[in-house]
Design an enzyme around this catalytic site. Structure first.
Site, PDB file in Angstrom:
ATOM      1  N   TRP A 143       7.115  -0.941  10.014  1.00 37.88           N
ATOM      2  CA  TRP A 143       7.127  -1.762  11.215  1.00 37.88           C
ATOM      3  C   TRP A 143       8.538  -1.773  11.790  1.00 37.88           C
ATOM      4  CZ3 TRP A 143      10.573  -5.764  11.111  1.00 37.88           C
ATOM      5  CH2 TRP A 143      10.945  -6.277   9.867  1.00 37.88           C
ATOM      6  N   GLU A 186      20.513 -11.986   5.779  1.00 42.59           N
ATOM      7  CA  GLU A 186      20.027 -10.636   6.073  1.00 42.59           C
ATOM      8  C   GLU A 186      21.011  -9.854   6.935  1.00 42.59           C
ATOM      9  OE1 GLU A 186      17.504  -9.091   4.890  1.00 42.59           O
ATOM     10  OE2 GLU A 186      16.252 -10.672   4.017  1.00 42.59           O
ATOM     11  N   GLU A 224      16.069  -2.528   5.055  1.00 45.09           N
ATOM     12  CA  GLU A 224      16.548  -3.909   5.136  1.00 45.09           C
ATOM     13  C   GLU A 224      17.138  -4.235   6.505  1.00 45.09           C
ATOM     14  OE1 GLU A 224      16.903  -6.540   2.879  1.00 45.09           O
ATOM     15  OE2 GLU A 224      15.712  -5.601   1.304  1.00 45.09           O
ATOM     16  N   HIS A 227      15.286  -6.377   9.056  1.00 42.01           N
ATOM     17  CA  HIS A 227      15.032  -7.802   8.818  1.00 42.01           C
ATOM     18  C   HIS A 227      15.929  -8.685   9.677  1.00 42.01           C
ATOM     19  CE1 HIS A 227      13.578  -6.578   4.505  1.00 42.01           C
ATOM     20  NE2 HIS A 227      12.846  -6.059   5.481  1.00 42.01           N
ATOM     21  N   GLU A 277      16.249  -9.743  -5.199  1.00 39.33           N
ATOM     22  CA  GLU A 277      15.181  -9.312  -4.294  1.00 39.33           C
ATOM     23  C   GLU A 277      13.938 -10.193  -4.472  1.00 39.33           C
ATOM     24  OE1 GLU A 277      15.596  -7.562  -1.834  1.00 39.33           O
ATOM     25  OE2 GLU A 277      16.342  -5.546  -2.177  1.00 39.33           O
ATOM     26  N   THR A 280      14.653 -13.425  -2.667  1.00 39.77           N
ATOM     27  CA  THR A 280      14.534 -13.247  -1.217  1.00 39.77           C
ATOM     28  C   THR A 280      13.067 -13.178  -0.798  1.00 39.77           C
ATOM     29  OG1 THR A 280      16.604 -11.999  -1.304  1.00 39.77           O
ATOM     30  CG2 THR A 280      15.354 -11.879   0.729  1.00 39.77           C
ATOM     31  N   ASP A 309       8.358  -6.309   2.430  1.00 42.10           N
ATOM     32  CA  ASP A 309       9.411  -5.332   2.143  1.00 42.10           C
ATOM     33  C   ASP A 309      10.182  -5.720   0.884  1.00 42.10           C
ATOM     34  OD1 ASP A 309       8.848  -3.749   4.320  1.00 42.10           O
ATOM     35  OD2 ASP A 309      10.545  -4.445   5.529  1.00 42.10           O
ATOM     36  N   GLU A 310      10.540  -6.992   0.796  1.00 41.63           N
ATOM     37  CA  GLU A 310      11.328  -7.449  -0.348  1.00 41.63           C
ATOM     38  C   GLU A 310      10.543  -7.282  -1.647  1.00 41.63           C
ATOM     39  OE1 GLU A 310      14.234  -7.838   0.253  1.00 41.63           O
ATOM     40  OE2 GLU A 310      14.617  -8.918   2.114  1.00 41.63           O
ATOM     41  N   HIS A 313      10.978  -3.720  -2.682  1.00 38.49           N
ATOM     42  CA  HIS A 313      12.340  -3.487  -3.168  1.00 38.49           C
ATOM     43  C   HIS A 313      12.551  -4.128  -4.539  1.00 38.49           C
ATOM     44  CE1 HIS A 313      13.556  -3.081   1.346  1.00 38.49           C
ATOM     45  NE2 HIS A 313      12.887  -2.045   0.891  1.00 38.49           N
TER      46      HIS A 313
END
Length: 452
Positions: A143, A186, A224, A227, A277, A280, A309-310, A313
């Site tokens: 995205w 971020e 990242e 974000h 991570e 977060t 996403d986090e 990761h």
């Protein structure tokens, strides 16, 4: 230097905690309780003890000294800011062996990993390529910030911005403060890429290295980067936040850096990122839930996408540590214990908006953390839950390690989550109920720090 008359081949030399044992090659005896696992042979003493205050979400704590990997190594800080020395060692045969001691900077040991463990990390290239890097998404499947925003080229762009602004009026100031703190965290992404590139054996040596480690660092950073972009653009369009105050905080934070105490050591670095991570992910997941509860469904989707996403990761960094525990359970266990003794400092712990301290007499990060705690976005109990998750993930309770530092670290880590929960309960009972603080991010309005 004293030689062991027993014929065992071990020598003794001055070290940071007194005498440390060295084998015939000049390396520490890993079974000696005074020995640290690195190639360190001597630490030059500096004049006075170092005290570093760490404030994390939910708990403020002062930690005296810096714990080395596996032992409570206390290093002084004042005097010369950076010391590197060479020590002449004598083997049992009388042959001199010259080794370079680690650099001591601001009271911390740097480059603490041993040569053997450094080679182990370098040898993980194929594992990174085949098992970790595929967790990254191709760019065309990711995205992008504009997917959630009104298209600026559309004729009805201003109407859509008006709808966005109307929708965001439901967001209370405490939500905005927490969102601002997360956004600032971020946006300090350059610091985190820099941190990864301090780690020995795995850094991107050229800035465009084709190694699996270099590819990971750059691609992780690229994922990242979206974000902070989307969070910043969305809040700018809402008009709900003092963006200049936010931007000042971001610039200050990037300029200040961060101090995770990972000693250029990839064992410590990847345990830190495995924890961070997940923290977060939890925080963004809760801001998504809260946005939906308040009535902003688009913002909820944004925060949820970031949390997703986090989560990927988190899995990547934990897979790296999975392999370290498989290949070197003792060294990994000592590293895990070391990072837990130091505590996982949050990346934005040095944030400063230039006015909060003067206006309130308090630390900005501490006040932001208090609001995050009160709203249930990220709490000390989450910190303990993350520890429980990592203990289960890495099978710490069932891990077979040798005696000495590894066994002591295992025992310490297993007991820590419940200790943290008890400390959090006591801290909550002692809080000043009803305390408020002004935040420049919301135009100086007061926000409740602790529940009445």
């Amino acid at each position: 230097m004293e030689l062991d008359e027993s014929g065992g081949g071990w020598s003794r030399a001055p070290g940071p905690e007194g005498m440390v044992e060295l084998n015939r090659t000049g390396r520490y005896n890993p079974n000696s309780p005074s020995s640290f696992k690195s190639d360190t042979t001597r630490v030059e003493q500096l004049p006075s003890p170092h005290t570093h205050s760490i404030i994390m979400h939910g708990i403020g704590r002062s930690v005296s000294g810096i714990a080395s990997q596996g032992s409570a190594l206390r290093l002084p800080s004042k005097g010369r800011p950076c010391v590197a020395s060479r020590s002449a060692l004598v083997t049992p045969s009388g042959m001199p062996l010259t080794k370079t001691s680690p650099i001591i900077m601001d009271g911390q040991v740097l480059h603490s990993i041993s040569e053997e463990r450094l080679e182990l990390c370098r040898g993980l290239h194929d594992y990174m390529r085949d098992e970790v890097n595929p967790i990254l998404k191709p760019v065309e499947k990711c995205w992008q910030p504009t997917d959630f925003l009104p298209a600026s080229e559309d004729p009805d762009f201003l109407d859509k911005v008006h709808d966005l602004r109307q929708r965001s009026t439901c967001l209370p100031d405490d939500y905005l403060v927490v969102f601002a703190g997360d956004m600032i965290t971020e946006e300090a992404l350059p610091t985190y890429m820099t941190m990864l590139n301090t780690l020995d054996g795995v850094r991107d040596e050229t800035g465009a290295a084709k190694t699996a480690w270099g590819i990971w660092t750059r691609a992780w950073t690229a994922e990242e980067n979206r974000h902070g972009d989307i969070m910043n653009k969305y809040m700018y369009l809402t008009g709900r936040m003092n963006m200049r105050a936010v931007e000042v905080t971001i610039q200050n934070l990037i300029g200040s850096g961060m101090d995770p105490k990972t000693e250029n050591n990839p064992y410590l670095g990847f345990i830190y990122t495995s924890f961070q991570e997940r923290a977060t992910k939890i925080s963004h997941g809760n801001t998504a839930r809260h946005a939906l509860e308040h009535g902003d469904d688009i913002l909820a989707k944004i925060c949820g996408s970031i949390a997703s996403d986090e989560a990927r990761h988190e899995q990547a960094y934990q897979k790296i540590v999975d392999k370290l525990f498989e290949l070197d359970p003792d060294g990994s266990m000592v590293a895990f214990g070391d990072m837990m003794k130091k505590q996982i400092v949050m990346p934005a712990h040095l944030m400063d908006d230039n006015v909060h301290k003067a206006n309130t007499g308090r630390n900005l990060f501490a006040d932001f953390s208090a609001v995050a705690e009160r709203t249930g976005t990220y709490t000390a109990f989450d910190y303990a839950d993350i520890m429980d998750h990592l203990i289960k993930r890495w099978h710490i309770a069932d891990l077979s390690v040798g005696a000495g530092d590894a066994a002591a670290s295992q025992e310490y880590v297993l007991k820590l989550p419940n200790r943290i929960r008890k400390l959090a309960e006591r801290a909550n009972a002692r809080k000043d109920k009803g305390k408020k603080s002004n935040f420049s991010w919301v135009f100086g309005r007061e926000v409740l720090l602790n529940t009445v």
